[in-house]
Design a protein around this motif. Structure first.
Motif, PDB file in Angstrom:
ATOM      1  N   GLY A   9       0.830  -1.202   0.000  1.00 25.03           N
ATOM      2  CA  GLY A   9       0.000   0.000   0.000  1.00 25.03           C
ATOM      3  C   GLY A   9       0.859   1.244   0.000  1.00 25.03           C
ATOM      4  N   ALA A  12      -0.348   7.367   2.503  1.00 20.87           N
ATOM      5  CA  ALA A  12       0.488   8.059   3.494  1.00 20.87           C
ATOM      6  C   ALA A  12       1.111   7.068   4.476  1.00 20.87           C
ATOM      7  CB  ALA A  12      -0.362   9.078   4.250  1.00 20.87           C
ATOM      8  N   GLY A  13       0.362   6.054   4.880  1.00 22.06           N
ATOM      9  CA  GLY A  13       0.859   5.067   5.846  1.00 22.06           C
ATOM     10  C   GLY A  13       1.990   4.234   5.272  1.00 22.06           C
ATOM     11  N   GLU A  32       1.910  -1.506  -4.699  1.00 27.99           N
ATOM     12  CA  GLU A  32       0.711  -0.655  -4.749  1.00 27.99           C
ATOM     13  C   GLU A  32      -0.196  -1.155  -5.877  1.00 27.99           C
ATOM     14  OE1 GLU A  32      -0.979   1.944  -3.178  1.00 27.99           O
ATOM     15  OE2 GLU A  32      -2.330   1.604  -4.862  1.00 27.99           O
ATOM     16  N   ARG A  33      -1.486  -1.317  -5.545  1.00 29.97           N
ATOM     17  CA  ARG A  33      -2.378  -1.890  -6.562  1.00 29.97           C
ATOM     18  C   ARG A  33      -2.755  -0.894  -7.663  1.00 29.97           C
ATOM     19  NH1 ARG A  33      -7.862  -2.243  -2.913  1.00 29.97           N
ATOM     20  NH2 ARG A  33      -7.980  -0.007  -2.689  1.00 29.97           N
ATOM     21  N   ILE A  40      -5.336   7.651  -1.050  1.00 30.34           N
ATOM     22  CA  ILE A  40      -6.531   8.497  -1.054  1.00 30.34           C
ATOM     23  C   ILE A  40      -6.165   9.982  -1.215  1.00 30.34           C
ATOM     24  CG2 ILE A  40      -6.703   8.798   1.468  1.00 30.34           C
ATOM     25  CD1 ILE A  40      -9.661   7.969  -0.746  1.00 30.34           C
ATOM     26  N   HIS A  46      -8.745  19.213  -1.841  1.00 25.79           N
ATOM     27  CA  HIS A  46      -8.968  20.330  -0.903  1.00 25.79           C
ATOM     28  C   HIS A  46      -7.717  20.505  -0.027  1.00 25.79           C
ATOM     29  CE1 HIS A  46     -10.185  16.599   1.126  1.00 25.79           C
ATOM     30  NE2 HIS A  46      -9.789  17.163   2.232  1.00 25.79           N
ATOM     31  N   GLY A  48      -5.927  21.373   3.873  1.00 24.33           N
ATOM     32  CA  GLY A  48      -6.199  20.882   5.233  1.00 24.33           C
ATOM     33  C   GLY A  48      -5.274  19.741   5.598  1.00 24.33           C
ATOM     34  N   PHE A  49      -4.256  19.520   4.786  1.00 26.58           N
ATOM     35  CA  PHE A  49      -3.309  18.436   5.060  1.00 26.58           C
ATOM     36  C   PHE A  49      -1.967  19.035   5.500  1.00 26.58           C
ATOM     37  CE2 PHE A  49      -6.414  16.880   2.141  1.00 26.58           C
ATOM     38  CZ  PHE A  49      -6.631  15.560   2.507  1.00 26.58           C
ATOM     39  N   PHE A  83      -1.099  -6.173  -6.649  1.00 23.04           N
ATOM     40  CA  PHE A  83      -1.713  -6.243  -5.325  1.00 23.04           C
ATOM     41  C   PHE A  83      -1.457  -7.551  -4.616  1.00 23.04           C
ATOM     42  CE2 PHE A  83      -5.475  -8.866  -6.011  1.00 23.04           C
ATOM     43  CZ  PHE A  83      -5.708  -8.737  -7.366  1.00 23.04           C
ATOM     44  N   LEU A  84      -1.429  -7.402  -3.295  1.00 24.75           N
ATOM     45  CA  LEU A  84      -1.203  -8.551  -2.417  1.00 24.75           C
ATOM     46  C   LEU A  84      -2.443  -9.420  -2.470  1.00 24.75           C
ATOM     47  CD1 LEU A  84       0.329  -9.871   0.076  1.00 24.75           C
ATOM     48  CD2 LEU A  84      -1.202  -8.495   1.465  1.00 24.75           C
ATOM     49  N   ASN A 292      -4.620   3.676   7.998  1.00 23.98           N
ATOM     50  CA  ASN A 292      -6.052   3.450   8.208  1.00 23.98           C
ATOM     51  C   ASN A 292      -6.458   1.980   8.290  1.00 23.98           C
ATOM     52  OD1 ASN A 292      -6.638   6.109   8.378  1.00 23.98           O
ATOM     53  ND2 ASN A 292      -7.693   6.291   6.423  1.00 23.98           N
ATOM     54  N   LEU A 299      -6.582  12.769  10.652  1.00 20.64           N
ATOM     55  CA  LEU A 299      -5.546  13.623  10.064  1.00 20.64           C
ATOM     56  C   LEU A 299      -4.409  12.786   9.493  1.00 20.64           C
ATOM     57  CD1 LEU A 299      -5.260  16.476  12.716  1.00 20.64           C
ATOM     58  CD2 LEU A 299      -6.563  16.476  10.592  1.00 20.64           C
ATOM     59  N   VAL A 300      -3.986  13.155   8.310  1.00 25.48           N
ATOM     60  CA  VAL A 300      -2.913  12.424   7.644  1.00 25.48           C
ATOM     61  C   VAL A 300      -1.588  12.556   8.405  1.00 25.48           C
ATOM     62  CG1 VAL A 300      -2.216  14.295   6.083  1.00 25.48           C
ATOM     63  CG2 VAL A 300      -1.974  11.930   5.361  1.00 25.48           C
TER      64      VAL A 300
HETATM   65  C1  FAD Z   1     -12.167  12.245   1.552  1.00 23.98           C
HETATM   66  C2  FAD Z   1     -11.107  12.344   2.605  1.00 23.98           C
HETATM   67  C3  FAD Z   1     -10.750  13.583   3.078  1.00 23.98           C
HETATM   68  C4  FAD Z   1      -9.719  13.706   4.010  1.00 23.98           C
HETATM   69  N1  FAD Z   1      -9.368  14.964   4.417  1.00 23.98           N
HETATM   70  C5  FAD Z   1      -8.306  15.123   5.242  1.00 23.98           C
HETATM   71  C6  FAD Z   1      -7.835  16.445   5.580  1.00 23.98           C
HETATM   72  O1  FAD Z   1      -8.406  17.467   5.176  1.00 23.98           O
HETATM   73  N2  FAD Z   1      -6.735  16.544   6.367  1.00 23.98           N
HETATM   74  C7  FAD Z   1      -6.081  15.429   6.814  1.00 23.98           C
HETATM   75  O2  FAD Z   1      -5.056  15.563   7.491  1.00 23.98           O
HETATM   76  N3  FAD Z   1      -6.518  14.187   6.524  1.00 23.98           N
HETATM   77  C8  FAD Z   1      -7.609  13.998   5.754  1.00 23.98           C
HETATM   78  N4  FAD Z   1      -8.039  12.737   5.434  1.00 23.98           N
HETATM   79  C9  FAD Z   1      -7.399  11.574   6.110  1.00 23.98           C
HETATM   80  C10 FAD Z   1      -6.111  11.079   5.453  1.00 23.98           C
HETATM   81  O3  FAD Z   1      -6.073  11.479   4.129  1.00 23.98           O
HETATM   82  C11 FAD Z   1      -6.023   9.568   5.531  1.00 23.98           C
HETATM   83  O4  FAD Z   1      -6.161   9.178   6.882  1.00 23.98           O
HETATM   84  C12 FAD Z   1      -4.684   9.007   5.022  1.00 23.98           C
HETATM   85  O5  FAD Z   1      -4.337   9.559   3.779  1.00 23.98           O
HETATM   86  C13 FAD Z   1      -4.783   7.486   4.922  1.00 23.98           C
HETATM   87  O6  FAD Z   1      -3.579   6.927   4.461  1.00 23.98           O
HETATM   88  P1  FAD Z   1      -3.396   5.353   4.340  1.00 23.98           P
HETATM   89  O7  FAD Z   1      -2.062   5.129   3.740  1.00 23.98           O
HETATM   90  O8  FAD Z   1      -3.694   4.693   5.613  1.00 23.98           O
HETATM   91  O9  FAD Z   1      -4.552   4.854   3.351  1.00 23.98           O
HETATM   92  P2  FAD Z   1      -4.761   5.094   1.780  1.00 23.98           P
HETATM   93  O10 FAD Z   1      -4.426   6.457   1.368  1.00 23.98           O
HETATM   94  O11 FAD Z   1      -6.140   4.587   1.508  1.00 23.98           O
HETATM   95  O12 FAD Z   1      -3.695   4.105   1.112  1.00 23.98           O
HETATM   96  C14 FAD Z   1      -3.859   2.711   1.057  1.00 23.98           C
HETATM   97  C15 FAD Z   1      -3.184   2.233  -0.217  1.00 23.98           C
HETATM   98  O13 FAD Z   1      -3.138   0.817  -0.217  1.00 23.98           O
HETATM   99  C16 FAD Z   1      -3.402   0.336  -1.533  1.00 23.98           C
HETATM  100  N5  FAD Z   1      -3.880  -1.046  -1.374  1.00 23.98           N
HETATM  101  C17 FAD Z   1      -4.996  -1.493  -0.745  1.00 23.98           C
HETATM  102  N6  FAD Z   1      -5.081  -2.833  -0.783  1.00 23.98           N
HETATM  103  C18 FAD Z   1      -3.987  -3.262  -1.454  1.00 23.98           C
HETATM  104  C19 FAD Z   1      -3.494  -4.553  -1.813  1.00 23.98           C
HETATM  105  N7  FAD Z   1      -4.146  -5.694  -1.485  1.00 23.98           N
HETATM  106  N8  FAD Z   1      -2.329  -4.628  -2.491  1.00 23.98           N
HETATM  107  C20 FAD Z   1      -1.645  -3.492  -2.826  1.00 23.98           C
HETATM  108  N9  FAD Z   1      -2.062  -2.247  -2.516  1.00 23.98           N
HETATM  109  C21 FAD Z   1      -3.211  -2.139  -1.837  1.00 23.98           C
HETATM  110  C22 FAD Z   1      -4.449   1.309  -2.044  1.00 23.98           C
HETATM  111  O14 FAD Z   1      -4.521   1.318  -3.451  1.00 23.98           O
HETATM  112  C23 FAD Z   1      -3.934   2.639  -1.476  1.00 23.98           C
HETATM  113  O15 FAD Z   1      -3.045   3.290  -2.357  1.00 23.98           O
HETATM  114  C24 FAD Z   1      -9.056  12.559   4.513  1.00 23.98           C
HETATM  115  C25 FAD Z   1      -9.447  11.289   4.061  1.00 23.98           C
HETATM  116  C26 FAD Z   1     -10.454  11.176   3.126  1.00 23.98           C
HETATM  117  C27 FAD Z   1     -10.837   9.784   2.648  1.00 23.98           C
END
Ligand code: FAD
Length: 408
Positions: A9, A12-13, A32-33, A40, A46, A48-49, A83-84, A292, A299-300
Motif C-alpha cells: 500500500g 500516506a501510511g 501498490e495496486r 486516497i 482540498h 487541510g493536510f 496487489f497482495l 487506516n 488527520l494524515v
Molecule cells: C475524503 C477524505 C478527506 C480527508 N481529508 C483530510 C484532511 O483534510 N486533512 C487530513 O489531514 N486528513 C484527511 N483525510 C485523512 C487522510 O487522508 C487519511 O487518513 C490518510 O491519507 C490514509 O492513508 P493510508 O495510507 O492509511 O490509506 P490510503 O491512502 O487509503 O492508502 C492505502 C493504499 O493501499 C493500496 N492497497 C490497498 N489494498 C492493497 C493490496 N491488497 N495490495 C496493494 N495495494 C493495496 C491502495 O490502493 C492505497 O493506495 C481525509 C481522508 C479522506 C478519505
C-alpha cells in the motif's frame, strides 16, 4: 524476488513506513495496486493536510508529492499495478498479482498499509430498488476530481463525517445543487472546521437525528425519503420528508482493509482494524501495520507520525531486535476507538482515541496520568503522549475519561 521489508500500500501510511525503514538501512519493496502511489491523498484536492507535520496547509496531492519525491531519491523498488493476494506466514513469503502474472516475494518483515474502504449502500438495508445515482463519497470524489465526470445535478448527502462534509462543498463548487446533509446522530460526525467551512459558508442545511428510509425512482434515483430518528435511531413515523434529487452520496463510514490477514492476525473488534502494539507490530511478530488499516485517522499527519515509527521498528526487527512484552491497553468508560491495543515498553506511549459522546469537560485517566480536556467530540481524534513513568509497572493499561460538567 527477495527483500528485507515489503510494504503493501502506497498511501500516506505506506510511504512514511517505507521511507523510515529505508533510512534504517534495509532493503524495501513497496507494492501498490494502483498505477500511481499516494493513496486516497491523490483525490483529496482540498486543503487541510500537513498542518501538524509540515506546519503548513497543503492539498492531498501536494502532501503526497513531498513523500513521492523523497521516495524517488531512494533505492526503494515500487511495484505498482500490483496487489497482495496472500501471505505464507510459515515461509515468510507473500504472493502478489502483477501485470506480468503472479509473483512471490521472500521477506523478513511485512508492513501492511492497505488503508480503508467505504461502507456500501447494501450494508445500510434501505428499502428501494438498485437505482443509479447512488454513490459512495469516495467514488463521487474520484469522478469529479480525477475523471471529470459529474455524478448528477441535485444531491443529498447521507452522513456528516468529514468526507460527507467535504463532498457537500466540492459538489456545490462544481455546480451541483446540494439540498442537505442528513445525519442520524444528534451532532455532526465531522470536524467543526469542516461543518463551518463546508456547510455553513455555503448555507447547506444539516438535518441531525435523521436518516434515509427509502429511495425511489425508475432506473435513476428520483426521490429520497428522510425521517427523524429516536434515541435508538429508529425512524419516527409521520416525520418523513421527501427530497427530489437525482443523486444520493453516502458517507457512512470507512472499514479498515484487513481481509487478507483476518484469519492469521488479531483484529480489533470495535475498529475492525489490525490490533497492534505501539511499534505497529501485529500478533504475528514479522507483520506490522500502518495507517487506516489499524484505525481510521482523521488527520494524515498522524498517519505519517505512526508510519515512521512502524517503518523504524520493522527494520529493527529485520536486524534481529525483539521487543518483548505486550501490555494490553483496554478501553474504559467513555472511550470509543483506541490505538494502539498493546504497549511494549521501549519508548513512551502515544495514544490515539475517540470519545464515545460529546462532553463539555473530561478528565483522561491512564495509570497515574491525568489530563483535562474541554469540548470533547467523537469526530476528533485525541493524540496523547504518555511518558513511560506513568505506565511502566502496570499489567494492563486502562484508558478512561471521567465526564465533568461546568457549573454556572
Ligand atoms: C475524503 C477524505 C478527506 C480527508 N481529508 C483530510 C484532511 O483534510 N486533512 C487530513 O489531514 N486528513 C484527511 N483525510 C485523512 C487522510 O487522508 C487519511 O487518513 C490518510 O491519507 C490514509 O492513508 P493510508 O495510507 O492509511 O490509506 P490510503 O491512502 O487509503 O492508502 C492505502 C493504499 O493501499 C493500496 N492497497 C490497498 N489494498 C492493497 C493490496 N491488497 N495490495 C496493494 N495495494 C493495496 C491502495 O490502493 C492505497 O493506495 C481525509 C481522508 C479522506 C478519505
Amino acid at each position: 524476488m527477495k527483500t528485507d521489508v515489503v510494504v503493501i500500500g502506497g498511501g500516506a501510511g505506506g510511504l512514511s513506513a517505507s521511507l523510515s525503514a529505508y533510512k534504517e538501512g534495509v532493503d524495501v519493496i513497496l507494492v501498490e495496486r494502483e498505477e500511481r502511489i499516494g493513496g486516497i491523498l491523490n483525490q483529496c484536492i482540498h486543503n487541510g493536510f500537513g498542518l501538524h507535520y509540515f506546519k503548513q496547509e497543503l492539498t492531498g496531492p501536494e502532501y503526497a508529492e513531498i513523500f513521492i519525491d523523497m521516495l524517488k531519491k531512494t533505492n526503494i523498488k515500487v511495484l505498482s499495478n500490483s496487489f497482495l493476494y496472500s501471505i505464507d506466514e510459515k515461509e515468510k513469503k507473500i504472493y502478489i498479482v502483477t501485470p506480468h502474472g503472479i509473483k512471490d516475494i521472500e521477506t523478513k518483515a511485512i508492513i501492511i498499509a492497505t488503508g480503508a474502504r467505504e461502507r456500501p449502500f447494501g450494508s445500510l438495508l434501505i428499502p428501494g430498488k438498485r437505482l443509479s445515482g447512488i454513490f459512495t463519497a469516495g467514488v463521487a470524489q474520484k469522478y469529479i476530481n480525477i475523471l471529470n465526470i459529474f455524478p448528477g445535478k441535485r444531491a443529498l448527502i447521507l452522513g456528516s463525517g468529514d468526507i460527507g462534509l467535504i463532498m457537500a462543498r466540492r459538489l456545490t463548487l462544481e455546480g451541483v445543487e446540494v439540498v442537505g446533509v442528513v445525519e442520524r446522530l444528534p451532532y455532526p460526525g465531522g470536524l467543526l472546521r469542516n461543518v463551518i467551512q463546508c456547510l455553513e459558508d455555503y448555507k447547506i442545511p444539516l438535518y441531525l437525528s435523521s436518516t434515509v428510509t427509502e429511495v425511489r425512482g425508475k432506473g435513476r434515483l428520483e426521490e429520497v425519503v428522510v425521517a427523524r430518528v429516536d434515541e435508538n435511531f429508529n425512524p419516527i413515523p409521520g416525520s418523513e420528508k421527501i427530497f427530489k434529487v437525482d443523486t444520493l452520496i453516502l458517507s457512512v463510514g470507512l472499514i479498515p482493509n484487513t481481509e487478507l490477514l483476518e484469519d492469521k492476525v488479531e483484529i480489533d473488534k470495535t475498529s475492525r482494524g489490525f490490533s497492534v502494539n505501539n511499534l505497529g507490530q501485529t500478533s504475528l511478530d514479522f507483520v506490522f501495520a500502518s495507517g487506516n488499516c489499524t484505525i481510521i485517522y482523521d488527520l494524515v499527519d498522524y498517519v505519517t507520525y505512526e508510519g515512521e515509527k512502524v517503518g523504524k521498528y520493522a527494520s529493527l526487527y529485520v536486524k534481529g531486535q525483539r521487543f518483548g512484552k505486550r501490555i494490553p491497553i483496554k478501553k474504559g468508560k467513555n472511550i470509543g476507538i483506541l490505538y494502539p491495543n498493546y504497549y511494549t515498553p521501549i519508548e513512551d506511549l502515544t495514544l490515539y482515541l475517540r470519545v464515545r459522546k460529546p462532553m463539555e469537560r473530561g478528565i483522561l485517566k491512564i495509570g497515574t496520568f491525568e489530563k483535562e480536556y474541554k469540548d470533547l467530540v467523537p469526530s476528533e481524534i485525541l493524540r496523547v503522549h504518555i511518558p513511560e513513568k506513568y505506565i511502566k509497572n502496570l499489567k494492563e493499561i486502562e484508558v478512561c475519561i471521567k465526564e465533568e460538567k461546568f457549573y454556572v
